[in-house]
Scaffold this motif. Structure first.
Motif, PDB file in Angstrom:
ATOM      1  N   THR A  75       1.122  -1.174  -0.279  1.00 48.27           N
ATOM      2  CA  THR A  75       0.137  -0.064  -0.213  1.00 48.27           C
ATOM      3  C   THR A  75       0.791   0.928  -0.241  1.00 48.27           C
ATOM      4  O   THR A  75       0.656   1.973  -0.494  1.00 48.27           O
ATOM      5  CB  THR A  75      -0.820   0.048   0.738  1.00 48.27           C
ATOM      6  N   ARG A 103       2.219   1.701  -3.549  1.00 51.26           N
ATOM      7  CA  ARG A 103       1.458   2.383  -3.877  1.00 51.26           C
ATOM      8  C   ARG A 103       1.183   3.586  -4.070  1.00 51.26           C
ATOM      9  O   ARG A 103       1.316   4.461  -5.085  1.00 51.26           O
ATOM     10  CB  ARG A 103       0.397   1.584  -4.709  1.00 51.26           C
ATOM     11  N   GLY A 104       1.210   4.223  -3.239  1.00 49.20           N
ATOM     12  CA  GLY A 104       0.738   5.345  -2.687  1.00 49.20           C
ATOM     13  C   GLY A 104       2.310   5.986  -3.498  1.00 49.20           C
ATOM     14  O   GLY A 104       1.924   7.736  -3.859  1.00 49.20           O
ATOM     15  N   LEU A 133      -9.450   5.446  -2.993  1.00 49.24           N
ATOM     16  CA  LEU A 133      -8.572   5.852  -1.956  1.00 49.24           C
ATOM     17  C   LEU A 133      -7.922   4.812  -1.437  1.00 49.24           C
ATOM     18  O   LEU A 133      -7.062   4.959  -1.769  1.00 49.24           O
ATOM     19  CB  LEU A 133      -9.261   5.585  -0.537  1.00 49.24           C
ATOM     20  N   LYS A 134      -7.427   3.594  -1.957  1.00 52.59           N
ATOM     21  CA  LYS A 134      -6.897   2.186  -1.383  1.00 52.59           C
ATOM     22  C   LYS A 134      -6.077   1.948  -2.682  1.00 52.59           C
ATOM     23  O   LYS A 134      -5.145   1.854  -1.852  1.00 52.59           O
ATOM     24  CB  LYS A 134      -7.880   0.980  -0.766  1.00 52.59           C
ATOM     25  N   ALA A 135      -6.355   2.269  -3.322  1.00 56.29           N
ATOM     26  CA  ALA A 135      -5.112   2.295  -4.840  1.00 56.29           C
ATOM     27  C   ALA A 135      -4.315   2.832  -4.950  1.00 56.29           C
ATOM     28  O   ALA A 135      -3.395   3.215  -4.443  1.00 56.29           O
ATOM     29  CB  ALA A 135      -6.120   1.888  -5.987  1.00 56.29           C
ATOM     30  N   MET A 136      -4.775   4.812  -4.299  1.00 53.56           N
ATOM     31  CA  MET A 136      -3.872   5.168  -4.379  1.00 53.56           C
ATOM     32  C   MET A 136      -3.156   5.138  -3.213  1.00 53.56           C
ATOM     33  O   MET A 136      -2.366   6.517  -2.478  1.00 53.56           O
ATOM     34  CB  MET A 136      -4.127   6.291  -4.018  1.00 53.56           C
ATOM     35  N   GLY A 137      -3.082   4.509  -2.439  1.00 61.19           N
ATOM     36  CA  GLY A 137      -2.266   3.912  -1.237  1.00 61.19           C
ATOM     37  C   GLY A 137      -2.567   4.915   0.213  1.00 61.19           C
ATOM     38  O   GLY A 137      -1.877   4.738   1.711  1.00 61.19           O
ATOM     39  N   ALA A 138      -3.754   4.486   0.183  1.00 55.25           N
ATOM     40  CA  ALA A 138      -4.143   5.375   1.685  1.00 55.25           C
ATOM     41  C   ALA A 138      -4.397   3.510   2.471  1.00 55.25           C
ATOM     42  O   ALA A 138      -5.571   2.750   2.095  1.00 55.25           O
ATOM     43  CB  ALA A 138      -5.711   5.170   1.634  1.00 55.25           C
ATOM     44  N   ARG A 139      -4.122   3.341   3.645  1.00 53.70           N
ATOM     45  CA  ARG A 139      -4.167   2.293   4.432  1.00 53.70           C
ATOM     46  C   ARG A 139      -5.252   2.415   5.169  1.00 53.70           C
ATOM     47  O   ARG A 139      -6.440   3.547   5.529  1.00 53.70           O
ATOM     48  CB  ARG A 139      -2.993   2.185   5.762  1.00 53.70           C
ATOM     49  N   MET A 191      -6.540   4.628   8.212  1.00 59.69           N
ATOM     50  CA  MET A 191      -7.074   5.858   7.105  1.00 59.69           C
ATOM     51  C   MET A 191      -8.313   6.383   7.509  1.00 59.69           C
ATOM     52  O   MET A 191      -9.080   6.668   7.883  1.00 59.69           O
ATOM     53  CB  MET A 191      -6.038   6.440   6.000  1.00 59.69           C
TER      54      MET A 191
END
Ligand SMILES: Nc1ncnc2c1ncn2[C@@H]1O[C@H](COP(=O)(O)OP(=O)(O)OP(=O)(O)O)[C@@H](O)[C@H]1O
Ligand SMILES: [Mg+2]
Lengths: 255, 378
Positions: A95, A98-99, B290-296, B299
């Motif tokens: 994750t 990816r971010g 949001l998950k794909a964009m890196g939100a854990r 969050m």
């Protein structure tokens, strides 16, 4: 500010190959309903290049970029992204990776409806730990480059046209300076002229020496933006060519 | 994110408002009713100890004793004073010829101990006039009021005559008492008048209120009185408690109350939980993005919880606000019991919190398990 230094340190170390897949397989479902979406994909994407992924519906394009982008786990084979392997990372590490490193552009834009344009673009920066205020400031800078005025930055996605929304989505995909951008059918929801404008924007802002772009598309009108075109069929890459003209001739030769 | 969808946002807030309104209002009425069961004990604040017949189970369970018991109690060591008190239910004749059952309280002729907590008109000492009675204001204006030929009510006033169990009496004062559970009018008089009003019986004495001497432990004194008299002696708090417990046990009220509260709770969970969950389902694509964009997960969890707490706080505020406004309106105009101590506010806050958290829990589960790969599916 801390952010900037991070970005710098990651982008100074360059790899000639951004993405490298070998014998990649993925299947969905069990028993009778089992679908082999990828049957051994070999593919490389170089830094600085824009690779287009084309092929008939259901041939596995989306599955392939999902694995490359780290949102889907592979079954077998190899897949190395900037010398890292998702299979050696925990869920949290994936994750985080990816971010920092991946930018996404979707066919349906996927802008968050209750956030303003600027807030939408600021989201990846906030996810990466930037203060919301600084994030929004940076978002405004890139939106200005995309050609948005102050009023449009404060408007909600639903008040924008499809082309404008996709431009916002591209700004969002780029704002945190990721090293790989994946786009799934970015122009399919747009008319021909708007589609070309969106691709021009992606070309102008997204291209960089240390960045690779993978664009899945059905839209032959935008093939000329590609450095190389990889054609898929039934879960495999059938050919890789460097211009659309070659593609058609090669295809006719196979047949 | 929730705030983008006005309809759902409103739905959730309404659900929570309704739940907290129902819970707060019902428990406030319950609390009010329950304090009324021992309102007589709250009004007669002076005595430390109440001596009653051993069979008595709660305050309105009156079993008369012999008048001489007062003397025997006075003889117990550690008793500062002990007085006779009569309490009974008698029929009062209204001017239109109908009868109204009322509570008659007979106070010790000498001390007038146990009088009303607040006199509105007249003095307590006026009771010593022959046949003098003091009527509580609610009774005077309501159930005992004169009914004029044209149907309107005229409150009883000082100087009016009243027939209590066919005995002539005269109103010498108007008082205010804490509303009783049965809500019948309350009439004060002297012990001797009371015994003359009441149908003649061998036994008349209802209670012997006792004041302990300075420094006397009331519990110890109770045991001593019981030994000396073979009556039962309760401290004031004990007497309140057995009365309260009696009503709790032998009336349907707690069940009624619990049903209403449970209903409020369930409706709250059903409406807001479902709407909240639907909202999450509607927005699953954005959670995936949001998950794909890196939100854990942490969050997203904080995001959902924050939204749940914000709507919870608004719903709670509106619900409790409406309940108190309703309570103020209603207790000014009617005789409904309504008490809203801070404990109840806490209870309904916790209930709303539980509703919010359980609503959020479903959504959180869904979002936590969401695969970010959904973002590419249309
Ligand atoms: N989550 C899933 N569960 C089951 N089957 C799936 C899943 N995802 C994809 N598939 C199947 O895998 C195959 C490849 O799907 P994929 O979406 O990768 O194709 P595609 O090339 O992107 O098609 P399109 O051009 O229509 O988007 C299809 O047969 C699809 O039905
Ligand atoms: Mg697809």
């Amino acid at each position: 500010m801390i952010m900037d230094r991070n970005m710098e340190s990651t982008s100074t170390s360059t790899f000639p190959v951004a993405v490298s897949c070998e014998g990649l397989t993925k299947a969905f479902g069990k028993g009778e309903a089992r679908v082999k979406a990828l049957r051994g994909v070999d593919m490389k994407v170089k830094n600085g290049e824009l690779l287009m992924l084309v092929g008939p519906s259901g041939c596995g394009k989306t599955t392939l970029i999902s694995i490359i982008a780290g949102v889907l786990r592979r079954d077998a084979g190899e897949c190395i992204i900037f010398e890292r392997d998702y299979d050696c990372m925990s869920e949290d590490e994936t994750t985080l990776f990816r971010g920092k490193n991946i930018g996404f552009v979707f066919q349906a834009f996927n802008l968050i409806p209750s956030l303003t344009t600027a807030e939408n673009v600021a989201t990846p920066l906030i996810i990466n730990g930037l203060k919301p205020r600084d994030a929004v400031r940076k978002a405004r800078d890139i939106l200005a480059e995309v050609g948005f005025d102050h009023r449009m930055m404060e408007s909600l996605p639903t008040d924008l046209s499809g082309g404008q929304q996709q431009r916002v989505a591209i700004a969002r995909a780029l704002v945190h300076q990721p090293r790989l951008i994946v786009c799934d059918e970015p122009t399919s929801a747009l008319d021909a002229e708007t589609g070309r404008k969106v691709m021009e924007l992606l070309q102008r802002l997204g291209r960089g020496e240390n960045r690779a772009l993978v664009v899945v598309t059905h839209d032959s009108r935008i093939f000329d933006f590609a450095d190389r075109i990889a054609e898929m069929n039934d879960g495999r890459i059938t050919q890789v060519v460097s211009s659309a003209r070659e593609l058609t001739t090669a295809q006719s030769k196979i047949e | 994110m929730l705030f983008g969808d006005r309809a759902k946002y409103l739905g959730i807030v309404i659900g929570l408002t309704f739940a907290s309104l129902l819970i707060t209002q019902q428990s406030a009425i319950f609390a009010g009713m329950m304090t009324r069961t021992f309102s007589f004990l709250s009004d007669v604040a002076l005595p430390d100890i109440w001596v009653v017949d051993p069979q008595v189970k709660y305050i309105d369970d009156i079993r008369p004793m012999q008048d001489t018991e007062v003397m025997r109690v006075r003889g117990v060591e550690g008793v500062q004073w002990a007085v006779p008190l009569y309490k009974g239910s008698l029929a009062v004749r209204r001017t239109d010829g109908t009868y109204q059952s009322s509570v008659l309280i007979g106070l010790d002729d000498e001390t007038l101990m146990g009088g009303p907590p607040q006199m509105l008109i007249g003095k307590l000492a006026d009771l010593r006039r022959s046949g003098g009675v003091i009527v509580d204001i609610n009774g005077a204006q309501g159930k005992l009021a004169h009914i004029l030929p044209n149907g309107t009510k005229e409150p009883i006033k000082v100087g009016d005559e009243m027939e209590i169990n066919d005995n002539r009496s005269v109103v010498v004062g108007i008082c205010k008492v804490t509303q009783t559970f049965q809500a019948n009018p309350v009439i004060y008089t002297t012990y001797s008048s009371a015994t003359s009003f009441a149908p003649s019986q061998r036994l008349m004495l209802s209670f012997v209120p006792v004041k302990a001497k300075q420094g006397q432990d009331p519990h110890v004194l109770c045991r001593r009185i019981e030994k000396a008299t073979s009556l039962r002696a309760y401290t004031r708090d004990e007497f309140k408690m057995i009365t309260f417990l009696y009503y709790l046990k032998y009336t349907g009220m707690p069940i009624n109350f619990l049903t209403a509260v449970a209903l409020g709770f369930l409706v709250g969970v059903a409406i807001s939980g479902q709407t909240f969950y639907n909202f999450t389902l509607d927005n699953l694509r954005y959670f995936g993005t949001l998950k794909a964009m890196g939100a854990r997960n942490g969050m997203l969890l904080r995001m959902i919880l924050l939204q749940a707490l914000v709507v919870g706080a608004i719903g709670y505020g509106l619900g409790v606000g409406t309940a108190s406004a309703w309570g103020m309106l209603i207790s000014g105009r009617t005789q409904l019991a309504f008490r809203l101590p801070w404990h109840l506010l806490m209870v309904s806050a916790i209930a709303v919190l539980v509703i919010c958290l359980s609503s959020a829990a479903l959504s959180i589960r869904k979002v936590m398990k969401l695969e970010p790969a959904v973002v590419f599916r249309s």
